[in-house]
Scaffold this motif. Structure first.
Motif, PDB file in Angstrom:
ATOM      1  N   GLY A  37      -4.855  -4.250  -3.743  1.00  0.00           N
ATOM      2  CA  GLY A  37      -4.042  -5.082  -2.860  1.00  0.00           C
ATOM      3  C   GLY A  37      -4.154  -4.724  -1.399  1.00  0.00           C
ATOM      4  N   ARG A  38      -5.289  -4.196  -0.997  1.00  0.00           N
ATOM      5  CA  ARG A  38      -5.441  -3.777   0.407  1.00  0.00           C
ATOM      6  C   ARG A  38      -5.218  -4.937   1.374  1.00  0.00           C
ATOM      7  NH1 ARG A  38     -10.285   0.003   2.306  1.00  0.00           N
ATOM      8  NH2 ARG A  38      -8.979   1.559   1.282  1.00  0.00           N
ATOM      9  N   ALA A  39      -5.571  -6.140   0.974  1.00  0.00           N
ATOM     10  CA  ALA A  39      -5.379  -7.291   1.857  1.00  0.00           C
ATOM     11  C   ALA A  39      -3.911  -7.510   2.205  1.00  0.00           C
ATOM     12  CB  ALA A  39      -5.959  -8.551   1.212  1.00  0.00           C
ATOM     13  N   LEU A  40      -3.005  -6.996   1.367  1.00  0.00           N
ATOM     14  CA  LEU A  40      -1.563  -7.162   1.580  1.00  0.00           C
ATOM     15  C   LEU A  40      -0.868  -5.867   1.994  1.00  0.00           C
ATOM     16  CD1 LEU A  40      -0.868  -9.145  -1.717  1.00  0.00           C
ATOM     17  CD2 LEU A  40      -1.157 -10.108   0.571  1.00  0.00           C
ATOM     18  N   ALA A  41      -1.604  -4.800   2.098  1.00  0.00           N
ATOM     19  CA  ALA A  41      -1.021  -3.459   2.244  1.00  0.00           C
ATOM     20  C   ALA A  41      -0.133  -3.294   3.469  1.00  0.00           C
ATOM     21  CB  ALA A  41      -2.119  -2.400   2.254  1.00  0.00           C
ATOM     22  N   THR A  42      -0.408  -4.001   4.532  1.00  0.00           N
ATOM     23  CA  THR A  42       0.390  -3.829   5.748  1.00  0.00           C
ATOM     24  C   THR A  42       1.609  -4.748   5.781  1.00  0.00           C
ATOM     25  OG1 THR A  42      -1.040  -5.363   6.957  1.00  0.00           O
ATOM     26  CG2 THR A  42      -1.588  -3.013   7.089  1.00  0.00           C
ATOM     27  N   GLU A  43       1.784  -5.581   4.744  1.00  0.00           N
ATOM     28  CA  GLU A  43       2.951  -6.460   4.649  1.00  0.00           C
ATOM     29  C   GLU A  43       4.032  -5.779   3.822  1.00  0.00           C
ATOM     30  OE1 GLU A  43       1.773 -10.233   3.041  1.00  0.00           O
ATOM     31  OE2 GLU A  43       0.057 -10.395   4.395  1.00  0.00           O
ATOM     32  N   ALA A  44       5.277  -6.059   4.128  1.00  0.00           N
ATOM     33  CA  ALA A  44       6.392  -5.505   3.354  1.00  0.00           C
ATOM     34  C   ALA A  44       6.345  -6.062   1.927  1.00  0.00           C
ATOM     35  CB  ALA A  44       7.715  -5.867   4.015  1.00  0.00           C
ATOM     36  N   SER A  45       6.748  -5.221   0.976  1.00  0.00           N
ATOM     37  CA  SER A  45       6.794  -5.637  -0.429  1.00  0.00           C
ATOM     38  C   SER A  45       8.095  -5.138  -1.040  1.00  0.00           C
ATOM     39  CB  SER A  45       5.600  -5.053  -1.188  1.00  0.00           C
ATOM     40  OG  SER A  45       5.784  -3.661  -1.384  1.00  0.00           O
ATOM     41  N   HIS A  73      -5.847 -10.588  -2.101  1.00  0.00           N
ATOM     42  CA  HIS A  73      -4.651 -11.274  -1.596  1.00  0.00           C
ATOM     43  C   HIS A  73      -3.731 -11.759  -2.721  1.00  0.00           C
ATOM     44  CE1 HIS A  73      -7.525 -14.458  -2.431  1.00  0.00           C
ATOM     45  NE2 HIS A  73      -6.506 -15.292  -2.496  1.00  0.00           N
ATOM     46  N   LEU A  74      -4.196 -11.730  -3.963  1.00  0.00           N
ATOM     47  CA  LEU A  74      -3.393 -12.144  -5.113  1.00  0.00           C
ATOM     48  C   LEU A  74      -2.810 -10.959  -5.875  1.00  0.00           C
ATOM     49  CD1 LEU A  74      -5.733 -14.976  -6.482  1.00  0.00           C
ATOM     50  CD2 LEU A  74      -3.648 -15.233  -5.105  1.00  0.00           C
ATOM     51  N   ASN A  75      -2.888  -9.770  -5.300  1.00  0.00           N
ATOM     52  CA  ASN A  75      -2.459  -8.561  -6.000  1.00  0.00           C
ATOM     53  C   ASN A  75      -1.004  -8.601  -6.459  1.00  0.00           C
ATOM     54  OD1 ASN A  75      -1.201  -5.561  -5.641  1.00  0.00           O
ATOM     55  ND2 ASN A  75      -3.217  -5.531  -6.631  1.00  0.00           N
TER      56      ASN A  75
END
Length: 104
Positions: A37-45, A73-75
């Motif tokens: 999920g590196r494509a989303l890593a800098t976004e809050a989860s 991006h689908l992680n």
């Protein structure tokens, strides 16, 4: 003769070790860490936000599932399957091993 030499060949093996946050790094000739999920890593989860230092450490110490043909991006929907998909579509980047495994 050719069959005999294949039997004596040591098979190449890669085991992808999935990470989504910093942890003990398992890395050697066989164990290959992959940042899921590196494509989303800098976004809050749901787990909060990753620090800049942690993100940089992960980028320096492991491959990401966001290169080549990927679904990084689908992680949040597919979890570790983004790493398995990456391995399937980018097998050559792992050196075309005879066997591949995955642990998370």
């Amino acid at each position: 003769m050719q069959k005999e030499s294949f039997q004596n060949k040591k098979p190449s093996i890669k085991i992808l070790v999935g990470y989504h946050k910093p942890a003990v790094l398992l890395k050697d000739e066989i164990l290959t860490p992959i940042h899921l999920g590196r494509a989303l890593a800098t976004e809050a989860s749901k787990d909060g936000e990753i620090s800049k230092e942690d993100y940089e450490w992960m980028c320096e110490n492991m491959i990401g599932d966001d290169t080549g043909d990927n679904i990084s991006h689908l992680n949040r929907y597919f979890c570790e399957l983004t790493g398995i998909y990456w391995a399937w579509k980018n097998y050559d980047k792992l050196g075309n091993p005879d066997y591949i495994g995955f642990m998370h």
